[in-house]
Write an enzyme that holds these catalytic residues in place. Sequence first.
Site, short mmCIF file in Angstrom:
data_model
loop_
_atom_site.label_atom_id
_atom_site.label_comp_id
_atom_site.label_asym_id
_atom_site.label_seq_id
_atom_site.Cartn_x
_atom_site.Cartn_y
_atom_site.Cartn_z
N ARG A 476 0.81 -1.21 0.00
CA ARG A 476 0.00 0.00 0.00
C ARG A 476 0.85 1.26 0.00
O ARG A 476 0.35 2.36 -0.25
CB ARG A 476 -0.94 0.00 1.21
CG ARG A 476 -0.24 0.12 2.55
CD ARG A 476 -1.21 -0.09 3.69
NE ARG A 476 -2.38 0.77 3.59
CZ ARG A 476 -3.47 0.64 4.35
NH1 ARG A 476 -3.54 -0.36 5.23
NH2 ARG A 476 -4.47 1.47 4.23
N ASP A 492 -8.66 1.68 4.11
CA ASP A 492 -8.93 0.25 4.16
C ASP A 492 -10.34 0.01 3.65
O ASP A 492 -11.21 0.89 3.75
CB ASP A 492 -8.79 -0.28 5.58
CG ASP A 492 -7.33 -0.48 5.96
OD1 ASP A 492 -6.46 -0.25 5.09
OD2 ASP A 492 -7.05 -0.85 7.12
N ASP A 580 1.54 0.58 9.83
CA ASP A 580 1.12 1.91 10.24
C ASP A 580 2.19 2.59 11.08
O ASP A 580 2.48 3.78 10.92
CB ASP A 580 -0.18 1.84 11.03
CG ASP A 580 -1.39 1.70 10.14
OD1 ASP A 580 -1.34 2.16 8.99
OD2 ASP A 580 -2.39 1.11 10.57
#
Length: 657
Positions: A476, A492, A580
């Site tokens: 991503r 998401d 993240d």
Amino acid sequence: MPLWRRKCFWLALSVFWLLLVLLGVFPLRRAVPPGRLPGRSQGWPRWLDAAFLQSFSQSETHPEVPELPRAPRGSGCTWGACFDPSRCQGDVLRIFVHTPAGGSAAEEAHRRVLDSLRGSRYYAPSAAEACLFLLLPSRDGRGACGPLPPSWDGGRNHLVLSLRPAPCTRLGLAMVAEASPSSDIFRSGFDVALPDLPEAHPLLGGAPGRLPRHSPQPGAPFLAVAEEGGRWRAAGAHASACPWDRRCEQDPGPHQTYPGDTLPNATFCLIPGHRAATSCFLQALQAGCIPVLLSPRWELPFSEVIDWTKAAIIADERLPLQVLAALREMLPSRVLALRQQTQFLWTAYFSSVEKVIHTTLEIIQDRIRGASAHPSLMWNSPPGALLALPTFSTSLQDFPFYHLQQGTSPESSFSALIWVEASGEPLLKLIQEVAGSRHCAQILILWSSEKPPPDRWPKTAVPLTVIEGHRKVSDRFFPYSSINTNVVLSLDAHSILSTSEVDFAFVVWQSFPERLVGFLTCSHFWDEARGGWGYSTEMANEFSMVLNTAAFYHRYYHTLFTSLPKSLRTIADETPSCADVLMNFLVAAVTKLPPIKVAGGPRPGPEPQPPAQDCVNRLAAGFGHMPLVSSRVRLDPVLFKDPVSVQRKKYRSLEKP
């Protein structure tokens, strides 16, 4: 007087005057002042604040001395004569490190250099892949210079690097990167001047700058004078005479600090010009103490690219009273700007061995790039040239850091990148809400599910593209060429957002284009019981990270993410919840700022999974320090949840349950 006697008299007088001229008693023209040798190309101005000290700056005192062309010194090497850039193919400089044939000291230096290069984009494991070869100077048992490697080729395309002043550095046609080289032997545009690093200098990360938040503090000394042995002596702003000359009257009761002690929180640090004082320069830089260099006879570190006029002052040691008077009269705004620049330069280029070596290689890389090299603004403003990669773009407007200096505005549209592990109704609803934003330019579906993507997608007013992923979380953050804007909305598939929430978050991002702007937050903390860093996803006022389940950021961070060491990206792939954290580490390390939290955000949906217990600690070890910065700021729209009519509110749906 007979004619022959007069001729003899004038002949004798002419010979006498000629001898005086040859002996230098009466020069034919005005002598060039010290520090302005004819034929010497100045890598940095000899007087860094001529506008500030116009009355006795060298350029004002001797305007009639012409700048002569530079004559080759030392081996006479120049960039074009002794380096073959045609051997360097590709966008990144690749370097091979020769193993030294020396004692334990050479082996230790070799280990530190290798540790700083392994995993970086510059490292080449074999000589066949490299276009630059690094040699560390060494000596054999008899004290002679160590043997040269078989691929020496006279030194062409070689760099002799020494992090400390050392012999055996000037060999053949090789470039030299050494600590504090003498101005007389430094070859501008070919050699690289390094800082004089202490032996215990950190390999990675490094200590932050020590400039106090409120500067200057009441009672802090005005001057700190460097003395022999690394000592510092404090002096007041109203010193009656020159504080660096032992023949002058000193302030009563001078305070001394010794090597290893904390540098006094002084405003200015007076540093003598001899090479023995070069280590004090780095100490002053870290402490945020403005270096005042007194007729330095050594080249300032990285002078080819760093504009030292923004962080230091070079003064003439023969004019002590004028220097003190000028320092006292400096405007507070100018003092603050100089001190802030010292902290930026320290953090960007000098706080670790890794940064010093990478800066050296990036300077050489810029010489190879030529017109596509870093502009001066990138080198001399945050986040620095090491974090502004020309492989991404050669235009300053394409980066998120320079809008203020350039007087430009961030882009007015974004690309939504939705990461999909499993399809469902929330995904279709999310696509419709995001496509309804007036700022949305395109939607990209990153399909990372084992099931094939559906044949039909909902009709939208913006283009929708499906990208096949590799079922890795780090996918991503890959710099996909199909992303057409500089702004990315990372989502998401299970995120639930309204169009108003998307619009408001994007408007906020336009005011903070270098930061992460998101909805869901989490925080880090120091766990005394475990002796390590902890991670919390609980709702709290203080936070240090935003989750990429719904967050805006600049597309450039995709390029930076893929340039991270492979070991860090592997951690994210092995533990998906660490992705993240890694992105937040990266942005915080670049900006030195916390993320921005906005009102609203994903509502029902799975709770964010906390990463593995050692995730934060492993990433902090990989970065060499903890880059995350905490904040308690949340930005809401005007009249958000105020008891007024909904019709008066711009983002009405933000308050719907």
